[in-house]
Design an enzyme around this catalytic site. Structure first.
Site, PDB file in Angstrom:
ATOM      1  N   HIS A   9       0.864  -1.172   0.000  1.00  0.00           N
ATOM      2  CA  HIS A   9       0.000   0.000   0.000  1.00  0.00           C
ATOM      3  C   HIS A   9       0.909   1.232   0.000  1.00  0.00           C
ATOM      4  CE1 HIS A   9      -2.522  -3.170   1.732  1.00  0.00           C
ATOM      5  NE2 HIS A   9      -3.581  -2.454   1.381  1.00  0.00           N
ATOM      6  N   HIS A 171      28.502  -2.122   9.047  1.00  0.00           N
ATOM      7  CA  HIS A 171      27.220  -1.476   8.766  1.00  0.00           C
ATOM      8  C   HIS A 171      26.395  -2.409   7.895  1.00  0.00           C
ATOM      9  CE1 HIS A 171      28.541  -0.303   4.625  1.00  0.00           C
ATOM     10  NE2 HIS A 171      29.720  -0.368   5.207  1.00  0.00           N
TER      11      HIS A 171
END
Length: 326
Positions: A9, A171
Site C-alpha cells: 500500500h 554497517h
C-alpha cells in the site's frame, strides 16, 4: 533466477527496494508494485502482470507483500492460484526479509525454497532496545538460532574470508551482503582508535549478524592472534579496517592477507575523491603502493554484486588530482 515482486500500500515497496539496493547492490528481476490512493484492485493486478512479464523467468516468481489480506496480497493471490506449484507469497515484508531473499536466490532456483527460508530472517530483524523489553521467548529464539548456526569453526588456523577497508566498518552492507556471501564466523574490527572507544565498540558488537560474533581489537592484538590463533582456531574471520595504513601495519606485522576488498574511504579535508566512495590523500596512495609491492591484490567493490573497479586507474586519477592541488 527467481523473480521478486515487492508489493505494498503506498510507496513502501518503492522505498524498501531503494533501501535494499543501497545495502545489497543493484538487482535484476526485482520490481516494486504499489497501490496508490486513487487506484483499485484491478490497477494493482495490471501492475503485477506487467512486473511478471518483465522477468527473464516467469515460471519462478516470489511475491513479498506488506500485509496479509490487503489488496496487494489479494491480487497476488488471484494470480498465484494458477501457478501455486511454482510461485510463492510471503506477507509481512521487512528489510531483512528482502535482503535475505536476494541472498538466497544466488544459490536457490525455486521460489518455494526461498519462501520457506525467509521467515526466520524476517523475525530476527525485529529486536528491541533495551534488550530486557524483549519477550523472554523472543530472546530464546534468537539464542537458539545463533547456537544452531552452521557457521561453527573447526580446530585449525584462521581462515581469512575477507579483509575490507571501509570507513564505516560494520554497517548494513557488511552485516548483510558481505556476511551472507563470505559466511564468516567472526567479524573482527582492527583499529587502535575504535578499541579505545567503548561506545563504538558496543555499537559494533551489537550490529553483528545473528550467529556471528563481532570483536574489536587493536592492531598489536590482531598481529598476536595471527601468530597464535589457537583461541580462534578454525574460525572464518572477516577483518574490517578503517584505512589502508592500518592494513599495512598488520601485513608488516605478519598477518597473512592476500587480497584487500576496498569498499569505502570517507572524504575529509586534504583528500581527493576520484570515485563516488573512495577518497585519498598522499599517504593513502603511498600506502596502497606499498601494499601492492608486498604482493597484495585489490578487490574494489562496495557489495558482492558490483563489478570490480580498477584500483591502478583509481590511484592514478587520485594522484593527478592531488598534483593539481599542489
Amino acid at each position: 533466477m527467481v523473480g521478486i515482486i515487492l508489493a505494498s500500500h503506498g510507496e513502501f515497496a518503492k522505498g524498501i527496494l531503494q533501501s535494499s539496493t543501497m545495502i545489497f547492490g543493484e538487482q535484476k528481476n526485482v520490481q516494486a508494485v504499489m497501490l496508490m490512493p486513487s487506484e483499485g484492485p484491478d490497477d494493482v493486478k495490471a501492475k503485477l502482470k506487467n512486473a511478471i512479464a518483465s522477468f527473464d523467468n516467469q515460471d519462478e516468481v516470489l511475491f513479498l507483500v506488506d500485509l496479509w489480506g490487503g489488496t496487494p496480497f489479494n491480487q497476488a493471490s488471484s494470480l498465484f492460484e494458477e501457478h501455486k506449484d511454482k510461485w510463492a507469497i510471503v506477507a509481512g515484508m521487512n528489510l531483512p526479509m528482502v535482503i535475505e531473499a536476494y541472498a538466497l536466490r544466488m544459490s536457490m532456483e525455486s521460489a518455494h525454497e526461498i519462501a520457506s527460508n525467509l521467515l526466520q530472517a524476517a523475525k530476527e530483524g525485529v529486536k528491541v532496545k533495551p534488550e530486557e523489553l524483549e519477550p523472554e521467548d523472543a530472546g530464546k529464539t534468537l539464542e537458539a538460532s545463533a547456537g544452531n548456526s552452521n557457521n561453527v569453526g573447526r580446530p585449525g588456523s584462521f581462515e581469512y574470508v575477507l579483509a575490507r577497508i571501509d570507513s564505516r566498518l560494520l554497517h548494513g552492507q557488511v552485516a548483510t551482503a558481505w556476511s551472507k556471501t563470505m559466511n564468516p564466523t567472526r567479524i573482527i574490527v582492527v583499529s587502535d582508535e575504535v578499541a579505545k572507544d567503548e561506545l563504538r565498540k558496543n555499537l559494533i558488537t551489537q550490529a553483528s549478524p545473528v550467529g556471528v560474533k563481532a570483536h574489536v581489537v587493536p592492531i598489536s592484538q590482531m598481529i598476536k592472534l595471527a601468530k597464535d590463533d589457537k583461541h580462534f582456531g578454525g574460525q572464518r574471520a572477516m577483518l574490517l579496517f578503517e584505512n589502508p595504513e592500518d592494513v599495512l601495519r598488520v601485513v608488516e606485522g605478519g598477518v597473512p592477507l592476500k587480497t584487500i576488498n576496498v569498499g569505502s574511504m570517507a572524504h575529509s579535508i586534504g583528500k581527493v575523491q576520484p570515485s563516488k566512495v573512495l577518497a585519498f590523500n598522499q599517504e593513502d596512495i603511498d600506502t596502497f603502493k606499498k601494499l601492492k609491492e608486498a604482493g597484495l591484490t585489490f578487490d574494489v567493490r562496495k557489495v558482492p554484486n558490483d563489478s570490480k573497479a580498477n584500483m591502478d586507474e583509481i590511484l592514478r586519477k587520485a594522484q593527478e588530482e592531488l598534483n593539481k592541488l599542489k
